[in-house]
Design a protein around this motif. Structure first.
Motif, PDB file in Angstrom:
ATOM      1  N   LEU A   1     -13.207  -3.780 -15.781  1.00 41.61           N
ATOM      2  CA  LEU A   1     -13.892  -2.494 -15.787  1.00 41.61           C
ATOM      3  C   LEU A   1     -13.418  -1.644 -16.962  1.00 41.61           C
TER       4      LEU A   1
ATOM      5  N   LEU B   1     -10.281  -7.387 -11.777  1.00 41.78           N
ATOM      6  CA  LEU B   1     -11.552  -6.653 -11.813  1.00 41.78           C
ATOM      7  C   LEU B   1     -11.375  -5.321 -12.530  1.00 41.78           C
TER       8      LEU B   1
ATOM      9  N   MET C   1      -4.622  -8.271  -4.115  1.00 41.22           N
ATOM     10  CA  MET C   1      -4.231  -7.235  -5.057  1.00 41.22           C
ATOM     11  C   MET C   1      -4.399  -7.722  -6.488  1.00 41.22           C
TER      12      MET C   1
ATOM     13  N   LEU D   1     -17.544  -2.751  -9.434  1.00 41.63           N
ATOM     14  CA  LEU D   1     -16.988  -1.658  -8.635  1.00 41.63           C
ATOM     15  C   LEU D   1     -17.081  -1.964  -7.158  1.00 41.63           C
TER      16      LEU D   1
ATOM     17  N   HIS E   1       2.350  -0.744  -8.554  1.00 34.07           N
ATOM     18  CA  HIS E   1       1.014  -1.080  -8.086  1.00 34.07           C
ATOM     19  C   HIS E   1       0.397  -2.145  -8.965  1.00 34.07           C
TER      20      HIS E   1
ATOM     21  N   ARG F   1      -8.045  -7.756  -7.505  1.00 34.25           N
ATOM     22  CA  ARG F   1      -8.484  -6.400  -7.833  1.00 34.25           C
ATOM     23  C   ARG F   1      -8.038  -5.992  -9.228  1.00 34.25           C
TER      24      ARG F   1
ATOM     25  N   PRO G   1       0.816  -1.208   0.000  1.00 31.92           N
ATOM     26  CA  PRO G   1       0.000   0.000   0.000  1.00 31.92           C
ATOM     27  C   PRO G   1       0.857   1.270   0.000  1.00 31.92           C
ATOM     28  N   THR G   2       0.209   2.368  -0.357  1.00 29.79           N
ATOM     29  CA  THR G   2       0.870   3.660  -0.277  1.00 29.79           C
ATOM     30  C   THR G   2       1.321   3.895   1.162  1.00 29.79           C
TER      31      THR G   2
ATOM     32  N   ASN H   1      -6.970  -1.132   6.464  1.00 29.99           N
ATOM     33  CA  ASN H   1      -6.280  -0.432   5.382  1.00 29.99           C
ATOM     34  C   ASN H   1      -6.305  -1.238   4.109  1.00 29.99           C
ATOM     35  N   GLU H   2      -6.901  -2.425   4.216  1.00 28.92           N
ATOM     36  CA  GLU H   2      -6.780  -3.346   3.108  1.00 28.92           C
ATOM     37  C   GLU H   2      -7.357  -2.804   1.819  1.00 28.92           C
ATOM     38  N   SER H   3      -8.365  -1.990   1.963  1.00 28.79           N
ATOM     39  CA  SER H   3      -8.987  -1.476   0.753  1.00 28.79           C
ATOM     40  C   SER H   3      -7.953  -0.767  -0.113  1.00 28.79           C
ATOM     41  N   ASP H   4      -6.952  -0.275   0.543  1.00 26.74           N
ATOM     42  CA  ASP H   4      -5.941   0.430  -0.225  1.00 26.74           C
ATOM     43  C   ASP H   4      -4.718  -0.421  -0.447  1.00 26.74           C
ATOM     44  N   ALA H   5      -4.833  -1.652   0.024  1.00 24.55           N
ATOM     45  CA  ALA H   5      -3.656  -2.501  -0.019  1.00 24.55           C
ATOM     46  C   ALA H   5      -3.116  -2.614  -1.430  1.00 24.55           C
ATOM     47  N   ALA H   6      -4.014  -2.684  -2.362  1.00 22.27           N
ATOM     48  CA  ALA H   6      -3.537  -2.829  -3.730  1.00 22.27           C
ATOM     49  C   ALA H   6      -3.128  -1.477  -4.289  1.00 22.27           C
ATOM     50  N   GLY H   7      -3.288  -0.464  -3.469  1.00 21.62           N
ATOM     51  CA  GLY H   7      -2.812   0.849  -3.879  1.00 21.62           C
ATOM     52  C   GLY H   7      -3.688   1.510  -4.914  1.00 21.62           C
ATOM     53  N   PHE H   8      -4.927   1.118  -5.018  1.00 24.05           N
ATOM     54  CA  PHE H   8      -5.773   1.807  -5.979  1.00 24.05           C
ATOM     55  C   PHE H   8      -6.079   3.193  -5.458  1.00 24.05           C
ATOM     56  N   GLU H   9      -5.493   4.114  -6.075  1.00 26.56           N
ATOM     57  CA  GLU H   9      -5.732   5.489  -5.650  1.00 26.56           C
ATOM     58  C   GLU H   9      -7.019   5.916  -6.320  1.00 26.56           C
TER      59      GLU H   9
ATOM     60  N   LEU I   1     -14.511  -4.223  -6.146  1.00 26.70           N
ATOM     61  CA  LEU I   1     -13.214  -3.576  -6.209  1.00 26.70           C
ATOM     62  C   LEU I   1     -12.979  -2.607  -5.058  1.00 26.70           C
TER      63      LEU I   1
ATOM     64  N   VAL J   1      -9.910  16.298  -9.703  1.00 31.70           N
ATOM     65  CA  VAL J   1     -10.974  17.162 -10.164  1.00 31.70           C
ATOM     66  C   VAL J   1     -10.734  17.556 -11.606  1.00 31.70           C
TER      67      VAL J   1
ATOM     68  N   HIS K   1     -15.071   4.919 -11.676  1.00 30.53           N
ATOM     69  CA  HIS K   1     -13.628   4.824 -11.705  1.00 30.53           C
ATOM     70  C   HIS K   1     -13.007   6.201 -11.838  1.00 30.53           C
TER      71      HIS K   1
END
Lengths: 603, 647
Positions: A600, A596, A590, B618, A552, A593, A393-394, B632-640, B621, B645, B421
């Motif tokens: 998408l 997926l 990861m 989604l 990533h 994801r 992660p970041t 923190n896992e939701s960000d584990a894969a680093g999907f920013e 994901l 904007v 997305h």
């Protein structure tokens, strides 16, 4: 050397000006010569007036005296010219030296310094402060040297009329003090004006930076009022300063007039009354003191002396402020120069190491920064030539692993070993020379593409540059640019897209032909297909050298010899792609994801 | 001020432009009487100050060196013995001369004092007018910037606009106002001195004036060289500083690539070029100053020679118009004459610099704002909160459509979650609704009225926006909640903070609501800044809430507070939330799924899940893991999933 100058601006000024001591001494000697020559002017005028007064003037004498006057002017001009060239010239050379010293020193400082110091702050010291220092050394020193004329002029005045000298000089120290006091006040007030100016600037800056919020809340009226209030304050402070300044010149002028008035009054009265003054008289027997009348000629000479004296004295107050600001500026520059680089070669450095093969080992490495534990007890082993991927992660600490490898920082505990040697003992040049690094945030110089690609290898030939560009998939981009490889980047040239910049940064690292290649999330702005192609080419390149990939994307890392999954500063998973998938942990999630995500994209 | 390293700002306008000048003069117009007064004062001071040498001359010639007394003194000396009659006569004459001298001294003193006072007054008037003009101009630029669209602001670097508001205005003030007055001063001085000199003794005047052309030519040539060198120096120092700035910014690259020596060599090259140009400039000055000094002495020599010959020809000290006093007076006038002549050459250069600055300022002022209230704007006091997008197309750039034919309706009080997305166009919806941008095609209606017909500010005030990256202004917490709205009561501010769970952390800060958040709110955590932004939006009681949820990680405790606050904010209010949290999605009445600039699906969480389409993917994901735990896992894969904007 530098360290013991910190906080001692005066010594530092001397230290950095020492190479030019002969110029300064020469300048001072010339100032002395200039003064003594210039003192001829009042004496000549006195002679002229005196000769007429006593009806002894002849055309020949007149021409001789006028000729003397012009000779004096030429001599004074020449010495003034030389003095300027020597002293102001030295101050410009000193400025150059100091700026170079500052820049050279900044280059040696480690990342921790830049982390706590803003670029703007360093720049302020290199520009404004340096300027203040230079102004003191140039005009300031010249102004002080001019003071040598004071005793000489004084001597002549005393000779002409000792009591009158006292009358004439009485106001001058007061004048110098007044000037000094005023200048000090203005100095303080300027500071206030400057401060308020920063308030105004930062208000405007903030308003523009926060334009979205300002607009969203419809508060631009209030912003306007706020800004107007600060601008008005700025105007008020500026006016205070302006009013003080408005007072200074008339005041100085008035005081100088007062001096001249006093002398005209007292001296004039003496002439009218035929007063006698005691002064040395040169006779054949030697020098004796005698009473002689104070003539119109003496009076004329005296007045001219006075005018010559007033200038350096009033200037003195100004020189004092120049010194004040120069000293502050120097102190601030010394703060930078006194900063010692936290990472540098030391006595432990093994200078016998000249090359690096590329085996990397982290041995129970921990790294703290500030209060935060960035890495905790990290150990892993990379054989020379292996490709290793870091994922996580970041903020998990991936980039810190790289920073320790490049020795931007040193570990708090444990050791980073390169080819089995503690990285801290490898000469910094050798270590970094072996690394090809592609950073997360692409930084390019506003120079040509060629210069940017060849940044790490200044003498790289065209073929090598083109080859690197080819691997980084940059060839087509370059072909489309007006000047090809010689296209300028940045504000004065073209602006590349994020992806193009990243590819350029990759080429820049490849040109170095490094033993260790590091890609820190270096393909994030590149689309998947281009990434695929770049990786394809890179694979051949990476085969022969140690490569560390931070990414990533699973697609980037799946072919790595080993994959390290970092989380909260620890290596939590470790293995090949298939092993980690089979394990069903963080990496597997990861990967899922990623699939997926791809689906998408295709929708 | 110190940030002016951009080459762009170093470009010099090289010619005088009459239209620019007349436009600049318009700013000074309101102060024309004051300016006229200053110029009259200048004239007076010019006359007064140049009369002083005249009186000095009288003092010397009339009293100190009174020919009558001198003659009697000479007579006494030749007679050799003390003739009582002569002594008495001398005593009487001396008495008279002393009295006369004293009288003159007093007059001189009075004149000098007058001169000082007038000069002071004059400077004050000029400074005042200058500062006022600058304020007006600065405020005009600021006001104009307030009206400029985000598109403009995003395109132009802040630093550049800052230069307009600060340095450029300053430069104009220095030159236009003080410059004008100084030029008047210089011209007056020249005219007055020449007049006085001619009327006192035209022959001497002509002698003094004979060197003036040389002074002028020397000054002109010097300025030519000096200016060329100066421009070169400016370019060179800009290149030195720009390079240093670049190397400091890119210090990591320089160091990791081991290119310190190379960077130093390049810097040294630029630094040396700058030094060498300065040395050339030093030479220019070193030649100029002594040359002018020499010309001064040369004039002095000519004057001495002339007066000398007059005296020699008359053979009598007392019988000539040429006098010692005259000598002094002419020397002074000569000095005073040189000064403005030297200065005039300088003023022109300053004027050119101001021209360059004013051109930049005016080109900014002449850029029309893209988005403004229409002439007959509908004021927007409170809204029911009905929103309709009707076939909206939008592109930030050219034909790259970010929204493609988007249509939807939101009922008053409805809570909408927008998901999708990165780059799907979610944030663009917000930008268009608040009219940060205008759609190229289609229309957006709020309460049945096109957003373009509303008064811009009042519309925006009704739409409360919380962005991901919370922008905090320097100053207190309270100031950041109020955003300058003094009408809000303290209780209201505190109640809002406490309702969105911000009160707890605020009260723990030193100084509480008075706590200074510092530049860009650096000393608050991301979570705290979020809560503060919630308090801010709530305090302004908008009819419509627009929220772009932050994705950044916060600790579990704060996360719970944030979720709770979001739920409260959305209650009973038309809300559009760009959702990144499962809880937010679940709280919404309806979810709109955006994909590639279109709304693909719409419905409740359950409906959409059942549908198994885009939302389902989604969900898996982005939100699924949140089901299990808020780790923190939701960000584990680093999907920013950052809602950039802008594209």
């Amino acid at each position: 050397m530098k360290q013991d100058l910190v906080g001692r601006p005066f010594r530092a000024l001397i230290h950095y000006n020492l190479p030019y001591k002969w110029r300064y001494l020469g300048g001072a000697a010339l100032a002395l010569a200039f003064t003594s020559v210039e003192l001829g002017v009042p004496l000549v005028i006195r002679r002229v007036v005196g000769l007429f007064e006593t009806d002894r003037m002849t055309p020949l004498l007149l021409w001789l005296l006028v000729g003397g006057l012009l000779l004096i002017a030429v001599a004074a001009g020449v010495s003034r010219y030389c003095q300027r060239m020597l002293m102001i010239g030295a101050s410009r050379r000193f400025e150059y030296d100091l700026r170079n010293a500052l820049f050279a020193h900044v280059l040696t400082l480690a990342q921790d310094y830049f982390h706590r110091t803003k670029t703007g702050d360093i720049m302020a010291r290199a520009t404004n402060d340096l300027n203040y220092v230079r102004s003191f050394i140039g005009p300031g020193v010249m102004g002080s040297v001019d003071l040598v004329r004071v005793p000489f002029t004084l001597a002549v005045m005393l000779y002409l009329g000792s009591t009158l000298t006292l009358y004439g000089l009485a106001p001058l120290p007061v004048l110098s003090l007044v000037v000094y006091a005023f200048v000090m006040y203005m100095h303080r007030q300027s500071k206030r004006v400057q401060d308020q100016f920063s308030v105004v600037s930062s208000r405007a800056q903030e308003n523009l930076a926060g334009a979205r919020v300002v607009k969203a809340y419809g508060v631009s009226d209030r912003e306007y009022r706020d800004f107007e209030k600060e601008s008005r304050n700025y105007m008020r402070e500026s006016l205070k300063l302006a009013y003080a300044q408005a007072l200074v010149w008339p005041l100085i002028e008035l005081m100088l007039s007062l001096v001249i008035l006093t002398v005209t009054w007292k001296g004039g009265s003496m002439v009218i009354r035929g007063a006698m003054v005691t002064r040395p008289v040169w006779t054949e027997a030697g020098v004796t003191f005698a009473q002689t009348p104070f003539s119109l000629a003496d009076f004329s000479g005296f007045l001219i002396c006075l005018v010559m004296l007033a200038f350096p004295l009033t200037q003195f107050g100004w020189v004092l402020t120049l010194y004040q600001r120069g000293a502050v500026g120097m102190t601030r520059i010394l703060e930078v120069l006194g900063e010692s680089p936290s990472i540098a070669d030391g006595p432990e450095t093994r200078h016998d190491i000249t090359t690096v093969r590329g085996a990397v080992r982290f041995d129970r490495v921990s790294f703290r920064y500030g209060d935060a534990d960035i890495l905790r007890d990290v150990s892993f082993d990379i054989a020379a030539g292996e490709t290793v991927a870091l994922v996580g992660p970041t903020g998990s600490g991936k980039s810190s692993v790289v920073s320790l490898l490049t020795r931007e920082y040193d570990p708090t505990a444990g050791a980073v070993l390169i080819d089995g040697v503690d990285a801290r003992r490898i000469p910094l040049r050798v270590l970094r020379g072996a690394i090809g690094y592609v950073p997360q945030d692409t930084f390019l110089f506003s120079d040509t593409i060629r210069e940017n690609v060849a940044f790490g290898v200044p003498d790289a030939d065209e073929a090598r540059i083109l080859q690197a560009c080819e691997i980084a998939q940059l060839t087509d981009t370059i072909a489309e640019l007006p000047d090809g490889l010689d296209t300028l980047l940045g504000e004065r040239g073209v602006n590349l897209s994020g992806g193009q910049k990243q590819r350029l940064a990759i080429a820049r690292a490849l040109v170095r032909d490094p033993a260790i290649l590091i890609l820190d999330d270096a393909l994030s702005s590149v689309d998947t297909r281009t990434e695929e192609r770049i990786l394809e080419r890179l694979r051949a390149f990476m085969a022969e050298r140690t490569s560390i990939l931070i990414s990533h994307r699973v697609s980037t890392v799946r072919h790595a010899d080993q994959i390290l999954v970092v989380d909260e500063g620890r290596v939590v998973e470790h293995g090949r792609h298939d092993e980690l998938i089979a394990r069903g942990g963080l990496y597997e999630a990861m990967h899922r994801r990623q699939l997926l995500e791809d689906r998408l994209e295709e929708e | 001020m110190s940030a002016g390293y951009h080459m762009e700002d170093e470009v010099q306008q090289q010619r005088y432009d009459a239209t620019l000048m007349s436009r600049l003069l318009r700013y000074v117009r309101p102060y024309r009487y004051g300016l006229a007064a200053a110029i009259i004062l200048l004239f007076v001071v010019s006359v007064v100050s140049n009369t002083i040498p005249l009186l000095n001359m009288r003092a010397v010639d009339g009293y100190i060196n009174n020919p009558e007394r001198v003659a009697v003194e000479a007579e006494l000396e030749t007679s050799g013995e003390a003739a009582p009659a002569l002594v008495e006569q001398i005593d009487r004459l001396r008495e008279g001369d002393l009295t006369g001298l004293h009288r003159l001294i007093f007059m001189l003193g009075a004149l000098m004092a007058t001169q000082a006072v007038i000069r002071y007054l004059q400077t004050i008037i000029v400074s005042y007018i200058g500062e006022r003009t600058m304020l007006v101009m600065r405020m005009e630029i600021f006001a104009h910037l307030q009206r400029m669209s985000l598109r403009f602001l995003d395109k132009n670097p802040i630093g550049r606009m800052m230069t307009r508001v600060t340095t450029d205005v300053e430069r104009i003030q220095q030159t236009i106002v003080s410059g004008m007055v100084q030029v008047a001063n210089d011209l007056f001085s020249i005219v007055v001195i020449v007049t006085i000199m001619l009327s006192v003794n035209w022959a001497l005047a002509l002698i003094t004036l004979s060197t003036v052309p040389f002074v002028f030519v020397t000054s002109y040539i010097f300025r030519l060289y000096a200016r060329r060198a100066y421009l070169e120096i400016r370019k060179l120092i800009a290149s030195v500083n720009a390079y240093m700035q670049e190397c400091v910014s890119g210090i990591r690259i320089v160091q990791i690539f081991g290119q310190e020596q190379r960077a130093f060599r390049e810097f040294d090259r630029r630094n040396a070029a700058h030094r060498d140009e300065w040395l050339r400039q030093v030479r220019n000055y070193a030649i100029y100053f002594p040359t002018v000094d020499f010309l001064g002495t040369f004039t002095m020599a000519l004057t001495v020679l002339y007066i000398g010959y007059q005296l020699l020809g008359a053979q009598m000290w007392a019988q000539t118009g040429a006098t010692v006093g005259g000598l002094f007076a002419y020397l002074q006038w000569g000095e005073r004459l040189f000064q403005p002549i030297r200065a005039l050459a300088d003023r022109y250069n300053m004027l050119l610099e101001a021209m360059a600055s004013s051109e930049r300022i005016f080109s900014l002022l002449d850029t029309p704002p893209e988005i403004e209230s229409p002439p007959e704007a509908v004021p927007c006091t409170s809204l029911r909160g009905e929103i309709e997008f009707r076939n909206v197309w939008f592109a930030y750039e050219g034909e790259q459509w970010v929204l493609k034919d988007v249509s939807f309706t939101i009922a008053p009080g409805e809570r909408i979650a927008v998901v999708g997305h990165t780059g799907a166009g979610k944030s663009t919806l917000i930008n268009l609704l608040s009219r940060f941008y205008d759609a190229q095609r289609g229309e957006i209606l709020v309460d049945g009225v096109n957003v373009r017909d509303y008064d811009l500010e009042s519309l925006r005030r009704q739409i409360g926006i919380v962005l991901q990256d919370v922008f905090l202004f320097s100053g207190s917490i309270e100031r950041n909640i109020r955003l300058g709205n003094e009408a809000l009561s303290d209780e209201h501010v505190r109640a809002c903070a406490s309702y969105v769970n911000a009160a707890r952390f605020i009260e723990r800060l030193p100084g509480g609501y008075a706590y200074d958040v510092g530049e860009r709110g650096c000393n608050l955590s991301t979570g705290q800044r979020q809560l503060l932004a919630f308090a801010r939006v709530l305090a302004h009681e908008p009819s419509i809430l627009v929220l772009d949820e932050a994705t950044s990680n916060v600790d579990t405790e704060t996360e719970a507070l944030i979720q709770d606050a979001i739920a409260k904010l959305m209650r009973d209010r038309t809300s559009i939330v760009i959702a990144h949290r499962l809880s937010t999605v679940q709280h919404a009445d309806r979810i709109m799924v955006m994909h590639h600039g279109e709304i693909r699906e719409s419905g409740t969480h359950q409906e959409l899940l059942r549908k198994g389409g885009l939302y389902y993917t989604l969900y898996q994901l982005q939100y699924k893991d949140q089901d299990v735990s808020e780790s923190n896992e939701s960000d584990a894969a680093g999907f920013e999933v950052s809602g950039d904007v802008l594209p």
